[in-house]
Design a protein around this motif. Structure first.
Motif, PDB file in Angstrom:
ATOM      1  N   ALA A  26       1.298   5.548  10.892  1.00  0.00           N
ATOM      2  CA  ALA A  26       1.149   5.342  12.341  1.00  0.00           C
ATOM      3  C   ALA A  26       0.760   3.896  12.653  1.00  0.00           C
ATOM      4  O   ALA A  26       0.142   3.213  11.823  1.00  0.00           O
ATOM      5  CB  ALA A  26       0.064   6.274  12.870  1.00  0.00           C
ATOM      6  N   LEU A  27       1.108   3.448  13.840  1.00  0.00           N
ATOM      7  CA  LEU A  27       0.564   2.188  14.351  1.00  0.00           C
ATOM      8  C   LEU A  27      -0.613   2.551  15.254  1.00  0.00           C
ATOM      9  O   LEU A  27      -0.491   3.398  16.150  1.00  0.00           O
ATOM     10  CB  LEU A  27       1.622   1.401  15.134  1.00  0.00           C
TER      11      LEU A  27
ATOM     12  N   GLY B 284      -2.572   5.077   8.917  1.00  0.00           N
ATOM     13  CA  GLY B 284      -2.018   4.112   9.856  1.00  0.00           C
ATOM     14  C   GLY B 284      -2.428   2.691   9.534  1.00  0.00           C
ATOM     15  O   GLY B 284      -3.273   2.444   8.660  1.00  0.00           O
ATOM     16  N   ILE B 285      -1.793   1.774  10.250  1.00  0.00           N
ATOM     17  CA  ILE B 285      -2.137   0.349  10.188  1.00  0.00           C
ATOM     18  C   ILE B 285      -2.525  -0.056  11.597  1.00  0.00           C
ATOM     19  O   ILE B 285      -1.839   0.309  12.559  1.00  0.00           O
ATOM     20  CB  ILE B 285      -0.925  -0.491   9.736  1.00  0.00           C
TER      21      ILE B 285
ATOM     22  N   TYR C 159      10.334  -0.175   6.166  1.00  0.00           N
ATOM     23  CA  TYR C 159       9.672   0.358   4.963  1.00  0.00           C
ATOM     24  C   TYR C 159       9.361   1.853   5.073  1.00  0.00           C
ATOM     25  O   TYR C 159       9.084   2.499   4.059  1.00  0.00           O
ATOM     26  CB  TYR C 159       8.367  -0.415   4.694  1.00  0.00           C
ATOM     27  N   ASP C 160       9.386   2.361   6.282  1.00  0.00           N
ATOM     28  CA  ASP C 160       8.962   3.752   6.503  1.00  0.00           C
ATOM     29  C   ASP C 160       9.826   4.367   7.608  1.00  0.00           C
ATOM     30  O   ASP C 160       9.355   4.649   8.705  1.00  0.00           O
ATOM     31  CB  ASP C 160       7.466   3.752   6.915  1.00  0.00           C
TER      32      ASP C 160
ATOM     33  N   ILE D  20       0.862  -1.199   0.000  1.00  0.00           N
ATOM     34  CA  ILE D  20       0.000   0.000   0.000  1.00  0.00           C
ATOM     35  C   ILE D  20       0.892   1.241   0.000  1.00  0.00           C
ATOM     36  O   ILE D  20       1.719   1.397   0.910  1.00  0.00           O
ATOM     37  CB  ILE D  20      -0.927   0.019   1.243  1.00  0.00           C
ATOM     38  N   PRO D  21       0.739   2.100  -1.013  1.00  0.00           N
ATOM     39  CA  PRO D  21       1.534   3.338  -0.996  1.00  0.00           C
ATOM     40  C   PRO D  21       1.274   4.099   0.306  1.00  0.00           C
ATOM     41  O   PRO D  21       0.121   4.243   0.720  1.00  0.00           O
ATOM     42  CB  PRO D  21       1.014   4.117  -2.214  1.00  0.00           C
ATOM     43  N   HIS D  22       2.337   4.570   0.905  1.00  0.00           N
ATOM     44  CA  HIS D  22       2.186   5.131   2.254  1.00  0.00           C
ATOM     45  C   HIS D  22       1.338   6.392   2.301  1.00  0.00           C
ATOM     46  O   HIS D  22       0.686   6.666   3.310  1.00  0.00           O
ATOM     47  CB  HIS D  22       3.567   5.353   2.869  1.00  0.00           C
ATOM     48  N   HIS D  23       1.288   7.128   1.207  1.00  0.00           N
ATOM     49  CA  HIS D  23       0.454   8.338   1.233  1.00  0.00           C
ATOM     50  C   HIS D  23      -1.030   7.977   1.248  1.00  0.00           C
ATOM     51  O   HIS D  23      -1.875   8.823   1.496  1.00  0.00           O
ATOM     52  CB  HIS D  23       0.772   9.243   0.031  1.00  0.00           C
TER      53      HIS D  23
END
Ligand code: AHR
Length: 516
Positions: A313-314, A258-259, A306-307, A251-254
């Motif tokens: 965010a978590l 969060g996950i 990866y980030d 998933i592209p971070h933008h």
């Protein structure tokens, strides 16, 4: 454990195990002039599902109820939660979210269709409490809504229209429908979850399949309001690291704020009673609770790869204890009592979420009222505040404060084969310069003589509160509402930057040091 922030040093190495009668020694250094990260108040968030008596009976009693209410929502529960400064509320599930069709919960109440709540007791859900009622509850609470969409049995179109219904100000089919249903202004909801436990009750998907689905949903959930949507990907169960890694890769971070992560303190092979337990079960529960530190660190390690800039965010959007239901209650309703042991779990978890506030931006205890590790229990018109409630009320001093780096030397609390750090500490400084320290002594038998060395600030007056009880399984009941409640704690005062104080056995202490 992020050892650069909290240093727990084996007690033996520092000769801290020597006991004086029933007391041990510990040392805490607080660096009041350091620290970079802010403890988001959203770490103190909540989760409330259409499950058992959480929504119906817990919040919603209906306008015609004899229980004092505002537009159907009970006033006693609202005012108790307001006293904790509840920052956000996740709804409608949980597993329920992936079966919920929001359009069934809008419009004239007597025309709303019913459904069966298959996950939670197979009861009929009449959809009396829907979008308008939930957002009214949030407005009464002064809290931010966090809505979880339906990915498992819903569609991209359905979720996209929900966002439009809630957030679009102008003219559109969904915004017009909202107006027909009595709400002119949009609500501007920022937090949106894209499904829940999609590896399980939310559709039994693989991580790879879910990542593809997430991208589709994320594209069509548009920004309409003043603020950008904060979209949260449905995350892993406990130690499923593959799930987190796949989402971070695919998933592209933008596209995601969060996950999420779910971690319950429980033994799935035999949960045990919420109130009838001895020291062995107590130590085991706290051991399982502290294991969350390892689980969180491993997920964060993957995210860091990866980030590294920490853009994603978590979000620990379900956590807490899961015991057997109270005897005689519906097994599908997950109604459990709440003791000093649960307060320990809450305090330990919150201290650790604070410590990892560089990555953890939100957490949601499961669940606020009448379900699992609840803050509030109700019985018709009666309401009680659990020991867990008092932890949230006491720890609000950390909301949006700067996390201070600390070094802690703690003895161990040992029972049979288990050995756990006796003390847990978190310290923060708010915008007025007030320093707050939450200190937990989990040992049910021994107090701790703690030396606090405050560096980088001049100490002012110290105030304190303590939550403890006679027994580890002490709890509040409708017959005795105040068996467990916080009282004032006199910690003494600083002399040349040093405070020596005694943290009693099985206690949770919050100290505040005024700025000088
Ligand atoms: O909180 C109870 C349930 O636990 C939730 O519905 C689900 O997400 C989790 O498995």
């Amino acid at each position: 454990m992020k050892k650069s922030i909290v240093l727990i040093i084996a007690a033996l190495a520092f000769g801290l195990t020597s006991t004086y009668g029933q007391s041990t020694q510990g040392k805490l250094v607080i660096n009041a002039d350091l620290g970079e990260n802010t403890i988001s108040r959203h770490i103190y968030g909540h989760f409330s599902e259409h499950l058992g008596r959480c929504i119906y009976g817990g919040y919603w009693v209906g306008e015609d109820s004899e229980i004092v209410n505002t537009r159907g929502i009970r006033n006693d529960v609202v005012s108790a939660l307001k006293a904790t400064n509840i920052p956000n509320l996740r709804w409608p599930g949980g597993c329920f979210a992936d079966e919920y069709h929001w359009m069934d919960g809008i419009g004239p109440a007597d025309q709303r269709p019913t459904m069966i709540n298959t996950h939670w007791g197979g009861v009929t859900e009449n959809n009396r409490f829907g979008t308008h009622e939930f957002l009214d509850l949030c407005e009464q609470l002064g809290t931010e809504p966090y809505i979880c969409g339906n990915v498992g049995s819903g569609s991209v179109e359905e979720m996209s229209k929900w966002v439009e219904y809630i957030n679009l100000e102008g003219v559109s089919p969904m915004a017009d429908l909202r107006r027909v249903n009595g709400r002119d202004e949009p609500w501007d909801v920022r937090y949106w979850g894209v499904g829940n436990e999609n590896w399980g009750c939310g559709g039994a998907m693989t991580a790879e399949f879910y990542a593809d689905q997430y991208r589709r949903y994320a594209v069509y959930c548009r920004n309409y309001g003043k603020s950008k949507l904060l979209k949260i990907a449905g995350g892993a169960n406990s130690s499923d690291y593959h799930w987190t890694e796949t989402l971070m890769k695919e998933i592209p971070h933008h596209m995601m704020y969060g996950i999420s992560l779910h971690y319950y303190t429980t033994d799935w092979s035999g949960k045990g009673s919420a109130t009838e337990f001895g020291e062995a079960e107590y130590a085991k529960t706290l051991d399982m609770c502290l294991h969350v530190e390892d689980v969180i660190d491993r997920h964060i390690n993957i995210m860091d790869v990866y980030d590294p800039e920490q853009k994603v965010a978590l979000i620990v959007d379900e956590w807490g204890t899961w015991h057997d239901v109270e005897p005689g209650t519906n097994p599908g309703f997950l109604y459990q009592q709440n003791t000093l042991r649960d307060a320990m779990v809450a305090a330990l978890s919150l201290n650790y979420f604070n410590e990892r506030c560089d990555r953890i931006k939100m957490a949601n205890i499961a669940q606020t009222v009448n379900v699992l590790q609840a803050l509030i229990l109700t019985d018709e018109a009666k309401m009680l505040l659990t020991p867990t409630y008092h932890v949230f009320e006491m720890f609000q001093v950390h909301h949006d404060a700067k996390l201070l780096p600390v070094a802690l030397q703690t003895p161990e609390y040992s029972f049979e084969e288990r050995s756990l750090p006796m003390l847990s500490v978190s310290a923060s400084k708010n915008e007025n310069g007030t320093i707050s320290i939450s200190i937990i002594n989990i040992d049910p038998n021994q107090s701790n003589e703690l030396t606090i060395d405050l560096r980088g600030a001049e100490s002012g007056a110290v105030t304190g509160r303590i939550l403890s009880a006679e027994k580890i399984n002490s709890h509040n009941s409708f017959e005795n509402l105040e068996e467990v409640k916080p009282v004032e704690f006199n910690a003494g005062s600083f002399k040349k930057g040093i405070l020596k104080t005694t943290i009693p056995s099985k206690s949770i202490v919050v100290l505040q040091i005024a700025a000088k």
